[in-house]
Every structure is written in structure tokens, then in C-alpha cells.
Enzyme design. Structure first.
Site, PDB file in Angstrom:
ATOM      1  N   GLY A  15     -12.851  -7.118   6.628  1.00  0.00           N
ATOM      2  CA  GLY A  15     -12.670  -6.263   5.457  1.00  0.00           C
ATOM      3  C   GLY A  15     -12.246  -7.119   4.280  1.00  0.00           C
ATOM      4  O   GLY A  15     -11.116  -7.571   4.194  1.00  0.00           O
TER       5      GLY A  15
ATOM      6  N   GLY B 136     -12.128  -6.414   0.933  1.00  0.00           N
ATOM      7  CA  GLY B 136     -12.002  -5.612  -0.282  1.00  0.00           C
ATOM      8  C   GLY B 136     -10.928  -6.201  -1.174  1.00  0.00           C
ATOM      9  O   GLY B 136     -10.755  -7.417  -1.248  1.00  0.00           O
TER      10      GLY B 136
ATOM     11  N   VAL C 187      -7.589  -6.320  -0.976  1.00  0.00           N
ATOM     12  CA  VAL C 187      -6.580  -7.168  -0.331  1.00  0.00           C
ATOM     13  C   VAL C 187      -7.244  -8.349   0.373  1.00  0.00           C
ATOM     14  O   VAL C 187      -6.827  -9.494   0.218  1.00  0.00           O
ATOM     15  CB  VAL C 187      -5.753  -6.359   0.700  1.00  0.00           C
ATOM     16  CG1 VAL C 187      -4.696  -7.253   1.344  1.00  0.00           C
ATOM     17  CG2 VAL C 187      -5.103  -5.150   0.059  1.00  0.00           C
TER      18      VAL C 187
ATOM     19  N   LYS D   5       1.552   9.979   1.590  1.00  0.00           N
ATOM     20  CA  LYS D   5       0.201   9.428   1.446  1.00  0.00           C
ATOM     21  C   LYS D   5      -0.726  10.599   1.126  1.00  0.00           C
ATOM     22  O   LYS D   5      -0.435  11.737   1.477  1.00  0.00           O
ATOM     23  CB  LYS D   5      -0.232   8.779   2.775  1.00  0.00           C
ATOM     24  CG  LYS D   5      -1.337   7.781   2.651  1.00  0.00           C
ATOM     25  CD  LYS D   5      -0.839   6.375   2.389  1.00  0.00           C
ATOM     26  CE  LYS D   5      -1.990   5.409   2.244  1.00  0.00           C
ATOM     27  NZ  LYS D   5      -1.548   4.045   1.996  1.00  0.00           N
TER      28      LYS D   5
HETATM   29  P1  NAD Z   1     -10.743  -1.804  -0.065  1.00  0.00           P
HETATM   30  O1  NAD Z   1     -11.416  -0.499  -0.030  1.00  0.00           O
HETATM   31  O2  NAD Z   1     -10.713  -2.542  -1.344  1.00  0.00           O
HETATM   32  O3  NAD Z   1     -11.367  -2.770   1.032  1.00  0.00           O
HETATM   33  C1  NAD Z   1     -11.679  -2.377   2.316  1.00  0.00           C
HETATM   34  C2  NAD Z   1     -12.853  -3.250   2.748  1.00  0.00           C
HETATM   35  O4  NAD Z   1     -13.086  -3.042   4.140  1.00  0.00           O
HETATM   36  C3  NAD Z   1     -14.142  -2.914   2.005  1.00  0.00           C
HETATM   37  O5  NAD Z   1     -14.743  -4.101   1.525  1.00  0.00           O
HETATM   38  C4  NAD Z   1     -14.997  -2.247   3.091  1.00  0.00           C
HETATM   39  O6  NAD Z   1     -16.378  -2.452   2.905  1.00  0.00           O
HETATM   40  C5  NAD Z   1     -14.494  -2.942   4.344  1.00  0.00           C
HETATM   41  N1  NAD Z   1     -14.728  -2.207   5.585  1.00  0.00           N
HETATM   42  C6  NAD Z   1     -14.648  -0.873   5.828  1.00  0.00           C
HETATM   43  N2  NAD Z   1     -14.933  -0.601   7.105  1.00  0.00           N
HETATM   44  C7  NAD Z   1     -15.193  -1.792   7.692  1.00  0.00           C
HETATM   45  C8  NAD Z   1     -15.550  -2.178   9.010  1.00  0.00           C
HETATM   46  N3  NAD Z   1     -15.703  -1.291   9.985  1.00  0.00           N
HETATM   47  N4  NAD Z   1     -15.746  -3.489   9.250  1.00  0.00           N
HETATM   48  C9  NAD Z   1     -15.613  -4.430   8.288  1.00  0.00           C
HETATM   49  N5  NAD Z   1     -15.273  -4.118   7.020  1.00  0.00           N
HETATM   50  C10 NAD Z   1     -15.068  -2.820   6.720  1.00  0.00           C
HETATM   51  O7  NAD Z   1      -9.251  -1.572   0.495  1.00  0.00           O
HETATM   52  P2  NAD Z   1      -7.990  -2.495   0.308  1.00  0.00           P
HETATM   53  O8  NAD Z   1      -7.198  -1.978  -0.826  1.00  0.00           O
HETATM   54  O9  NAD Z   1      -8.390  -3.928   0.339  1.00  0.00           O
HETATM   55  O10 NAD Z   1      -7.155  -2.152   1.633  1.00  0.00           O
HETATM   56  C11 NAD Z   1      -7.524  -2.691   2.888  1.00  0.00           C
HETATM   57  C12 NAD Z   1      -6.578  -2.187   3.969  1.00  0.00           C
HETATM   58  O11 NAD Z   1      -5.245  -2.556   3.660  1.00  0.00           O
HETATM   59  C13 NAD Z   1      -6.529  -0.656   4.129  1.00  0.00           C
HETATM   60  O12 NAD Z   1      -6.314  -0.320   5.461  1.00  0.00           O
HETATM   61  C14 NAD Z   1      -5.335  -0.248   3.312  1.00  0.00           C
HETATM   62  O13 NAD Z   1      -4.779   0.979   3.746  1.00  0.00           O
HETATM   63  C15 NAD Z   1      -4.423  -1.397   3.588  1.00  0.00           C
HETATM   64  N6  NAD Z   1      -3.417  -1.607   2.548  1.00  0.00           N
HETATM   65  C16 NAD Z   1      -3.800  -1.820   1.277  1.00  0.00           C
HETATM   66  C17 NAD Z   1      -2.830  -2.035   0.305  1.00  0.00           C
HETATM   67  C18 NAD Z   1      -3.206  -2.335  -1.120  1.00  0.00           C
HETATM   68  O14 NAD Z   1      -2.328  -2.812  -1.888  1.00  0.00           O
HETATM   69  N7  NAD Z   1      -4.423  -2.130  -1.536  1.00  0.00           N
HETATM   70  C19 NAD Z   1      -1.465  -2.002   0.645  1.00  0.00           C
HETATM   71  C20 NAD Z   1      -1.119  -1.802   1.984  1.00  0.00           C
HETATM   72  C21 NAD Z   1      -2.097  -1.595   2.926  1.00  0.00           C
END
Ligand code: NAD
Length: 364
Positions: free
Chosen positions: A193, A195, A197, A93
Site C-alpha cells: 500500500g 498511498g 503514508v 472514526k
Molecule cells: P491511502 O488511501 O492514501 O493509501 C492506501 C493505499 O493502499 C492506496 O494506494 C491503495 O491503492 C492501496 N491498497 C488498497 N488495497 C490494497 C491491497 N489489497 N493491496 C495493496 N495495496 C492496496 O491511505 P493512507 O492514508 O496512506 O493510509 C494507509 C493506512 O494507514 C490505512 O489503513 C489507514 O487507516 C492507516 N493510517 C493512516 C494514517 C494517515 O495519517 N493517513 C494514520 C494512521 C493510520
């Protein structure tokens, strides 16, 4: 227990290699480029099963110590994620220190690509929080060791929709185990959250007829997603509300003694990495309280499965099919945990570690 001690005035190196957080990592690389402002750390945890693949996260860490801790925890999680998903990949990572909305530039991402390239394929990068497919395009200009590049460039695109599908599968398996039916219609689900996902998970949930509550730090995002999927906005503390399933999809460590104490949900199933602040302690508390925890590294593996497919020859249908298997693996983990009277987290770790140990034994 030794701990990593890094302060501005004193870089204390003694004990670093035996520090608990660091002990099992093969390599940690610090990348610094004053010209572009790049400050990044690449963590390679274990390459027994293959090259270390894992996304790059850009985040405004309070200090470097926090960033190191994050990259060590996240890269270790990737090792287990790849292993339990049956992929021939190791765990790695990267984190970039900075605000992705303000500090990210194409030059910075290209410089980061040069550092990834310098590792000659031991580490393969992809997207994570704060990073998008355009950024991966910039990285791709400097290295071939990158996945999750745009579809137009022959890649598999954003892995998040596949991750969301896997989380949805894991959540359905948890509902089946806990409530006797995988049908999520009428179930109240809190998605924290929304975002990349989180939004797709909200889509799957609303299509399944669940009552979706959403929480995010950005009001504009909440309004957009609420309108699109008729979800209910929840502002403030997510743990004071009443719902059946908690889906952490923001950052890690939201499951801790304080939140567990207040949590009304009986299932935790979300996308965030490292949801448990202290993995063994918190998994044990959840078990004792009868809260079913779907291990994060198991159910959020869809994105990794998708980018893995990109390395060979990308096949979306095959990725979705493999991701659908998360349903069966999650059920198998719940059953193993119950039979052996261990936490679901432990059951998943044991399964992942067994595959790595077998591969190590075969190599020797
Ligand atoms: P992203 O950055 O697109 O979305 C994250 C969201 O969480 C954002 O909208 C942000 O504003 C919100 N956020 C941050 N802090 C917050 C809080 N304290 N309270 C409420 N909302 C909050 O990220 P993503 O790609 O959607 O990933 C989300 C999670 O899933 C992460 O932990 C990431 O490591 C994990 N993940 C993602 C993937 C992937 O394919 N993108 C794969 C495995 C794991």
C-alpha cells in the site's frame, strides 16, 4: 456471543447493545442523505480522555454490515491510540460508503460536515483512506470540528507524512530489538500500500539504505513510486516473497492465520489500522513464531499527534518530536511483553487501558 445482524429485509435490533462488536461504544450515528448519496457511519467509542478524534474513511464496502464492523473496530483503535500516545482525546472514526474515485463530491463532503457538526464537538474528524485535504476543506465549511485542514487555511495539512515518520520510528525500534541495531541499511522491507503514508515511508526507508519492495493495487502508483525511490515493484501475493520486514500500509486484517503461515519476515511494522484479523489469536501466533509485531495503534499515531497539535496551536517541530517518542514507547512495549510473557499487542493494550482507567477513577 451476540453478533450484529443487519440484512436488507430484516433490521434485527435485539441484542445489538450487547453484541460483542458494539458493547464498549458510547454512540454510533448513521448519516443518510439521498440527495448527495451520502451514506456514512460515525462511531464514538470512548470519550473519557477527551473528544473522540479520528479520521473519515471512504471505501466501497461490500455491504453495510462490513462498514459497521469497520467503524466499530477503527474507533476503538483510536481510543487506544490516543491513550498510549499521551493525548487528551477519545476514540472515534467515521466511514463513508462509496468509491472515493467515483462517488465523492464536494456536496457529499459538505453534507457529511453537517452531520459532524450536529455532534457538537463530541466527534472531531480528519483524513483517512480515500479522503484528502480538499475534502476536509469542504467539511470545514460546515463545522469547526475538523482537523487536518490545508496549511493555507491555518491547519496542519495532510497528517500522513507524520504518520509515516512514526511508523519509521516504530520499525527502527523493532529492528533494534530483533536484530540488535536500529540501522535499516540493507534490510529488505515490503511496503504493502503506497498511498499517502506508504509513499513517505518508502522515502524514509530508501534514505536509510533499506531495500524497498512495494505492492499496491494500482500499477500507476507503483511505477511512480518505484521510479522516484528506486523501489522494487512486487506484483501479486506479498506473502510469497522473501524479506525481513513486512509493513502493511493498505487496509486492515492482512495479518491472519493464512498470511502468518507463509510470512518470511520476522518483523511486522506498518501504518494500517487493525492489522490483526483477530487481535488476540493472531498476536499469540506471531509471538509463538518469533515474529515481532509493533502494535499498529502505537506506531501509526504520528498523524493523530499532528492533528492534536492543530487543535491547540499547530507546531510541526513539536509534533515531530512527540512522534519521535514512538521509538522509546515501542521499545518499552517490547520489553514489557517479554518480561510479562504476553503479546506485544496485549502489552500495548494494557498500557493504554491503564491510562483510561486512571482518568475514569479521577473523574469519579
Ligand atoms: P491511502 O488511501 O492514501 O493509501 C492506501 C493505499 O493502499 C492506496 O494506494 C491503495 O491503492 C492501496 N491498497 C488498497 N488495497 C490494497 C491491497 N489489497 N493491496 C495493496 N495495496 C492496496 O491511505 P493512507 O492514508 O496512506 O493510509 C494507509 C493506512 O494507514 C490505512 O489503513 C489507514 O487507516 C492507516 N493510517 C493512516 C494514517 C494517515 O495519517 N493517513 C494514520 C494512521 C493510520
Amino acid at each position: 456471543m451476540n453478533d450484529l445482524k443487519l440484512t436488507d429485509s430484516n433490521l434485527e435490533l435485539s441484542g445489538v447493545f450487547s453484541a460483542e462488536a458494539f458493547k464498549s461504544h458510547e454512540q454510533v450515528v448513521f448519516c443518510h442523505d439521498p440527495e448527495t448519496g451520502l451514506k456514512a457511519i460515525i462511531g464514538i467509542h470512548d470519550t473519557t480522555l477527551g473528544p473522540a478524534l479520528g479520521g473519515t474513511r471512504m471505501w466501497s464496502y461490500q455491504n453495510e454490515h462490513e462498514a459497521i464492523r469497520d467503524v466499530l473496530r477503527l474507533s476503538r483503535g483510536m481510543t487506544y491510540k490516543a491513550s498510549i500516545s499521551g493525548l487528551n482525546l477519545g476514540g472515534g472514526k467515521a466511514v463513508i460508503i462509496g468509491d472515493s474515485r467515483k462517488d465523492k463530491t464536494d456536496a457529499l463532503m459538505q453534507k457529511f460536515g453537517e452531520y459532524v457538526n450536529s455532534l457538537s464537538g463530541r466527534y472531531i474528524t480528519a483524513e483517512d483512506v480515500g479522503i484528502n485535504t480538499h475534502d476536509m476543506e469542504m467539511v470545514k465549511m460546515k463545522t469547526d470540528h475538523v482537523t487536518g485542514i490545508p496549511v493555507e487555511m491555518g491547519g496542519s495539512g495532510d497528517p500522513s507524512p507524520v504518520t509515516a515518520y512514526g511508523v519509521f520510528m516504530g520499525m527502527k525500534a523493532a529492528a533494534h530489538y530483533k536484530f540488535g541495531s536500529a540501522d535499516l541499511a540493507g534490510k529488505r522491507v515490503m511496503v504493502q500500500g503506497i498511498g499517502h503514508v506508504g509513499e513517505t515511508l518508502v522515502k524514509y526507508l530508501s534514505e536509510a539504505g533499506a531495500q524497498v519492495m512495494i505492492n499496491d493495487i494500482h500499477m500507476d502508483r507503483m511505477e511512480e513510486v518505484a521510479t522516484k525511490y528506486q523501489a522494487q515493484i512486487h506484483q501479486g501475493d506479498v506473502f510469497t516473497a522473501d524479506y525481513d520486514i513486512y509493513a502493511p500500509c493498505a487496509l486492515g486484517a492482512t495479518v491472519n492465520p493464512e498470511s502468518i503461515e507463509r510470512l518470511s519476515a520476522t518483523i511486522i511494522a506498518g501504518a494500517a489500522n487493525n492489522q490483526l484479523a483477530n487481535e488476540h489469536r493472531d498476536a499469540e501466533t506471531l509471538k509463538n513464531k518469533g515474529i515481532l509485531y509493533a502494535p499498529d495503534f502505537l506506531i501509526n499515531a504520528g498523524g493523530l499527534i499532528n492533528v492534536y497539535s492543530e487543535i491547540a496551536k499547530y507546531d510541526r517541530a513539536e509534533s515531530m518530536r512527540r512522534t519521535e517518542n514512538i521509538y522509546d514507547t515501542t521499545l518499552a512495549i517490547f520489553r514489557k511483553a517479554e518480561i510479562e510473557n504476553i503479546t506485544t499487542h496485549q502489552a500495548a493494550l494494557i498500557m493504554a487501558e491503564e491510562r483510561i482507567a486512571k482518568a475514569k477513577a479521577e473523574k469519579n
